[in-house]
Enzyme design. Structure first.
Site, PDB file in Angstrom:
ATOM      1  CE  LYS A   1     -55.783  37.535  50.978  1.00 56.87           C
ATOM      2  NZ  LYS A   1     -55.961  36.957  52.290  1.00 56.87           N
TER       3      LYS A   1
ATOM      4  CB  CYS B   1     -61.760  38.027  52.452  1.00 58.13           C
ATOM      5  SG  CYS B   1     -61.143  39.585  53.095  1.00 58.13           S
TER       6      CYS B   1
HETATM    7  P1  NAD Z   1     -61.738  48.023  55.967  1.00 60.63           P
HETATM    8  O1  NAD Z   1     -62.863  48.475  55.150  1.00 60.63           O
HETATM    9  O2  NAD Z   1     -61.961  47.497  57.353  1.00 60.63           O
HETATM   10  O3  NAD Z   1     -60.678  49.208  56.120  1.00 60.63           O
HETATM   11  C1  NAD Z   1     -60.248  50.015  55.064  1.00 60.63           C
HETATM   12  C2  NAD Z   1     -59.917  51.399  55.623  1.00 60.63           C
HETATM   13  O4  NAD Z   1     -59.312  52.195  54.584  1.00 60.63           O
HETATM   14  C3  NAD Z   1     -61.133  52.198  56.093  1.00 60.63           C
HETATM   15  O5  NAD Z   1     -60.949  52.628  57.420  1.00 60.63           O
HETATM   16  C4  NAD Z   1     -61.218  53.382  55.117  1.00 60.63           C
HETATM   17  O6  NAD Z   1     -61.711  54.549  55.703  1.00 60.63           O
HETATM   18  C5  NAD Z   1     -59.751  53.535  54.732  1.00 60.63           C
HETATM   19  N1  NAD Z   1     -59.513  54.256  53.471  1.00 60.63           N
HETATM   20  C6  NAD Z   1     -60.191  54.133  52.295  1.00 60.63           C
HETATM   21  N2  NAD Z   1     -59.634  54.939  51.369  1.00 60.63           N
HETATM   22  C7  NAD Z   1     -58.587  55.577  51.966  1.00 60.63           C
HETATM   23  C8  NAD Z   1     -57.611  56.509  51.496  1.00 60.63           C
HETATM   24  N3  NAD Z   1     -57.587  56.937  50.243  1.00 60.63           N
HETATM   25  N4  NAD Z   1     -56.672  56.949  52.372  1.00 60.63           N
HETATM   26  C9  NAD Z   1     -56.674  56.520  53.661  1.00 60.63           C
HETATM   27  N5  NAD Z   1     -57.572  55.627  54.146  1.00 60.63           N
HETATM   28  C10 NAD Z   1     -58.516  55.138  53.307  1.00 60.63           C
HETATM   29  O7  NAD Z   1     -60.962  46.923  55.104  1.00 60.63           O
HETATM   30  P2  NAD Z   1     -60.159  45.631  55.604  1.00 60.63           P
HETATM   31  O8  NAD Z   1     -61.102  44.561  55.966  1.00 60.63           O
HETATM   32  O9  NAD Z   1     -59.095  46.042  56.550  1.00 60.63           O
HETATM   33  O10 NAD Z   1     -59.481  45.183  54.214  1.00 60.63           O
HETATM   34  C11 NAD Z   1     -58.440  45.904  53.639  1.00 60.63           C
HETATM   35  C12 NAD Z   1     -57.798  45.079  52.554  1.00 60.63           C
HETATM   36  O11 NAD Z   1     -57.159  43.935  53.136  1.00 60.63           O
HETATM   37  C13 NAD Z   1     -58.761  44.523  51.515  1.00 60.63           C
HETATM   38  O12 NAD Z   1     -58.134  44.501  50.274  1.00 60.63           O
HETATM   39  C14 NAD Z   1     -59.010  43.100  52.001  1.00 60.63           C
HETATM   40  O13 NAD Z   1     -59.382  42.226  50.960  1.00 60.63           O
HETATM   41  C15 NAD Z   1     -57.665  42.722  52.560  1.00 60.63           C
HETATM   42  N6  NAD Z   1     -57.713  41.710  53.612  1.00 60.63           N
HETATM   43  C16 NAD Z   1     -58.660  41.782  54.584  1.00 60.63           C
HETATM   44  C17 NAD Z   1     -58.679  40.828  55.606  1.00 60.63           C
HETATM   45  C18 NAD Z   1     -59.733  40.857  56.689  1.00 60.63           C
HETATM   46  O14 NAD Z   1     -59.816  39.896  57.448  1.00 60.63           O
HETATM   47  N7  NAD Z   1     -60.545  41.879  56.816  1.00 60.63           N
HETATM   48  C19 NAD Z   1     -57.700  39.821  55.633  1.00 60.63           C
HETATM   49  C20 NAD Z   1     -56.734  39.801  54.612  1.00 60.63           C
HETATM   50  C21 NAD Z   1     -56.748  40.751  53.611  1.00 60.63           C
HETATM   51  C1  UGA Z   2     -60.350  34.442  55.403  1.00 61.02           C
HETATM   52  C2  UGA Z   2     -59.067  33.595  55.335  1.00 61.02           C
HETATM   53  O1  UGA Z   2     -59.189  32.488  56.231  1.00 61.02           O
HETATM   54  C3  UGA Z   2     -57.845  34.428  55.724  1.00 61.02           C
HETATM   55  O2  UGA Z   2     -56.664  33.641  55.572  1.00 61.02           O
HETATM   56  C4  UGA Z   2     -57.772  35.638  54.786  1.00 61.02           C
HETATM   57  O3  UGA Z   2     -56.685  36.472  55.150  1.00 61.02           O
HETATM   58  C5  UGA Z   2     -59.065  36.423  54.887  1.00 61.02           C
HETATM   59  O4  UGA Z   2     -60.197  35.571  54.540  1.00 61.02           O
HETATM   60  C6  UGA Z   2     -59.071  37.571  53.925  1.00 61.02           C
HETATM   61  O5  UGA Z   2     -58.506  37.513  52.866  1.00 61.02           O
HETATM   62  O6  UGA Z   2     -59.689  38.545  54.333  1.00 61.02           O
HETATM   63  P1  UGA Z   2     -61.967  35.313  57.335  1.00 61.02           P
HETATM   64  O7  UGA Z   2     -62.809  35.830  56.228  1.00 61.02           O
HETATM   65  O8  UGA Z   2     -61.666  36.177  58.492  1.00 61.02           O
HETATM   66  O9  UGA Z   2     -60.541  34.845  56.751  1.00 61.02           O
HETATM   67  O10 UGA Z   2     -62.688  34.024  57.924  1.00 61.02           O
HETATM   68  P2  UGA Z   2     -62.575  32.439  57.784  1.00 61.02           P
HETATM   69  O11 UGA Z   2     -62.325  31.869  59.113  1.00 61.02           O
HETATM   70  O12 UGA Z   2     -61.675  32.016  56.711  1.00 61.02           O
HETATM   71  O13 UGA Z   2     -64.080  32.079  57.364  1.00 61.02           O
HETATM   72  C7  UGA Z   2     -64.660  32.574  56.169  1.00 61.02           C
HETATM   73  C8  UGA Z   2     -66.035  31.979  55.977  1.00 61.02           C
HETATM   74  O14 UGA Z   2     -65.968  30.593  55.688  1.00 61.02           O
HETATM   75  C9  UGA Z   2     -66.948  32.117  57.205  1.00 61.02           C
HETATM   76  O15 UGA Z   2     -68.227  32.489  56.795  1.00 61.02           O
HETATM   77  C10 UGA Z   2     -66.961  30.711  57.790  1.00 61.02           C
HETATM   78  O16 UGA Z   2     -68.150  30.432  58.484  1.00 61.02           O
HETATM   79  C11 UGA Z   2     -66.840  29.866  56.536  1.00 61.02           C
HETATM   80  N1  UGA Z   2     -66.251  28.528  56.778  1.00 61.02           N
HETATM   81  C12 UGA Z   2     -64.968  28.420  57.199  1.00 61.02           C
HETATM   82  C13 UGA Z   2     -67.009  27.393  56.543  1.00 61.02           C
HETATM   83  O17 UGA Z   2     -68.188  27.467  56.147  1.00 61.02           O
HETATM   84  N2  UGA Z   2     -66.432  26.158  56.736  1.00 61.02           N
HETATM   85  C14 UGA Z   2     -65.158  26.020  57.163  1.00 61.02           C
HETATM   86  O18 UGA Z   2     -64.690  24.858  57.292  1.00 61.02           O
HETATM   87  C15 UGA Z   2     -64.407  27.181  57.398  1.00 61.02           C
END
Ligand code: NAD
Ligand code: UGA
Length: 429
Positions: free
Chosen positions: A202, A258
């Site tokens: 990841k 992220c």
């Molecule tokens: P987020 O902040 O949107 O959501 C997290 C949620 O967890 C919140 O609603 C918060 O209230 C809740 N929470 C916190 N502590 C808690 C507890 N003790 N019990 C129950 N609920 C609790 O976060 P997110 O963007 O969904 O990210 C979550 C994880 O997934 C992170 O580690 C992130 O790096 C990873 N991730 C995020 C994305 C993305 O696109 N956002 C993609 C891949 C991985």
């Molecule tokens: C990214 C990864 O693409 C996901 O696979 C991953 O799960 C996620 O992070 C995570 O770990 O949360 P996300 O942050 O939703 O997803 O958005 P992206 O589409 O990847 O873009 C991230 C940033 O890079 C944006 O600011 C975008 O504008 C920038 N970007 C993306 C560029 O500047 N150039 C590109 O060619 C692509």
């Protein structure tokens, strides 16, 4: 299967909705009571295409339940997913307090065997710490697993249903079988790894994608110096299948919840285990520098000063199709321009409500055209598709000065120049 999803933010909510739609029985729980209250009524607290429909459908058929009673949800679950946030601290280090808190709650409530699966992005050393916390409170047998999430905001449902791959980190045959059964409806290659490898995949994936972006932005800087065009260079580069054409869009660099935090986390984690990840530090430095270079461009086109000039920012979200403002590049640009004395107008199709919470003294607009009225400069920060349809014949009549800086090389530069606009992109002559 009976599932408990702890933390219903972007990842937890999408996971809960998708698994409920696969005919599992899913409890989505969260410490945020307001969020749960909204979700119970079918209201989604953020903008994500297709999510509201999927949630409504599964709330109706009672396969999805939202609750603040985390204990009750844990007690009935066969698999417990930890989906809480893992934000960065001020100094860039990772903050695991929410994951630890979730583990404590799990430990206090497991009454029969359960698989505890970490979906939050965590450093590979975290599983052992969580196991210790859970064991401290719990007498029932449990196992740990990891199921890192690769979805992107803005296409989260499609990414979850059709992922490039599924990575499952397991420590037993039973854990493997449970997770394979749960994911059986997803037609993607499933990799069964040990937990540490799964978690490193990841971080490596996000760090690599971030690297591609900083690399192409560095090439764009070269283009500007020699009069080459980054769009042409990228076409030629990306057509080599060994390189690929994705994530090579030059622009303002990466933002979002992220890439920045995960690159910083990997640098910190490496430091802790005795490896100085200089390479990734440079990726981060290039990304930060991209904003300073952009401000220089703005100053140049504004003849050295933006003081008391009205500048219109188009696009505030960290990327299109989301209202997420976490680490949005717009934030840095607007704050720097404000410091230099500029007056900021801003328009975004979805992110204005969230932007208002973090960016003050900005004139926000709900429509695009009024935001450009009497403006000295249009700055495109987020490439929302609707910006391709802007009628620049009209724009040229309402702007004070016909100047455009395109932070994503998204607009039709030839057309703009033909209309008499001064246009600048990134890495374009
Ligand atoms: P987020 O902040 O949107 O959501 C997290 C949620 O967890 C919140 O609603 C918060 O209230 C809740 N929470 C916190 N502590 C808690 C507890 N003790 N019990 C129950 N609920 C609790 O976060 P997110 O963007 O969904 O990210 C979550 C994880 O997934 C992170 O580690 C992130 O790096 C990873 N991730 C995020 C994305 C993305 O696109 N956002 C993609 C891949 C991985
Ligand atoms: C990214 C990864 O693409 C996901 O696979 C991953 O799960 C996620 O992070 C995570 O770990 O949360 P996300 O942050 O939703 O997803 O958005 P992206 O589409 O990847 O873009 C991230 C940033 O890079 C944006 O600011 C975008 O504008 C920038 N970007 C993306 C560029 O500047 N150039 C590109 O060619 C692509």
């Amino acid at each position: 299967m009976k599932l408990c999803i702890i933390g219903v933010g972007y990842v937890g909510l999408v996971t809960a909705a998708v698994f409920a739609d696969f005919r599992n029985f899913v409890w989505g729980v969260d410490v945020d009571k307001q969020k749960i209250k909204k979700l119970k009524k079918g209201e989604v607290p953020f903008f994500e295409p297709k999510l509201k429909e999927l949630i409504s459908k599964n709330l109706k058929n009672k396969r999805l339940i939202f609750s603040s009673n985390i204990g009750a949800a844990i007690k009935q679950a066969e698999i417990i997913f930890i989906c809480v946030g893992t934000p960065a601290k001020e100094n860039g280090d990772y903050d695991l307090r929410y994951v630890f808190e979730a583990a404590k709650t799990i430990g206090k409530n497991i009454k029969k065997y359960a698989l505890v699966c970490i979906k939050s992005t965590v450093p590979p050393s975290t599983t052992e710490e969580l196991r210790k916390i859970i064991s401290k409170y719990c007498a029932a047998p449990f196992e740990m697993a990891s199921c890192p999430e690769f979805l992107r905001e803005g296409s989260a449902i499609d990414d979850s249903l059709h992922p490039a791959r599924i990575v499952l980190g397991v420590e037993s045959k039973k854990g493997k079988e449970m997770l394979l059964k749960l994911h059986q409806q997803i037609k993607a290659k499933k990799y069964i790894f040990n937990i540490k490898s799964a978690q490193l995949v990841k971080y490596a994936a996000n760090a690599y994608l971030a690297t591609k972006i900083s690399f192409i932005n560095s090439i764009a800087s070269l283009c500007e110096k020699i009069g080459a065009d980054i769009e042409q260079v990228t076409q030629g580069l990306g057509s080599d299948p060994r390189i690929g054409d994705q994530f090579l869009q030059a622009g303002l660099g990466y933002g979002g919840s992220c890439f920045p935090k995960d690159t910083w986390a990997l640098i910190s984690f490496a430091q802790r285990i005795g490896y100085d990840f200089k390479f990734l530090k440079e990726v981060d430095r290039v990304n930060q520098q991209q904003i300073d270079k952009f401000i220089e461009k703005i100053l140049q086109i504004c003849k050295g000063s933006v003081r008391n000039k009205t500048i219109t920012i188009l696009g505030l979200a960290f990327k299109p199709n989301t209202d997420d403002m976490r680490e949005a590049r717009s934030t840095l640009i607007i704050k720097k321009l404000q410091k230099l004395g500029a007056k900021i107008n801003a328009y975004d199709p979805k992110a204005v409500v969230n932007a208002k919470k973090i960016l003050k003294n900005v004139s926000y607009f709900n429509e695009l055209m009024p935001a450009l009225n009497k403006s000295c400069l249009l700055v495109l920060v987020t490439e929302w598709p609707e910006f391709r349809k802007i009628d620049f014949n009209k724009v040229k009549k309402i702007m004070k000065e016909k100047k455009v800086i395109d932070g994503r090389n998204f607009l039709d530069s030839k057309k703009l120049k033909a209309l008499g606009f001064q246009y600048q992109g990134i890495g374009r002559n």
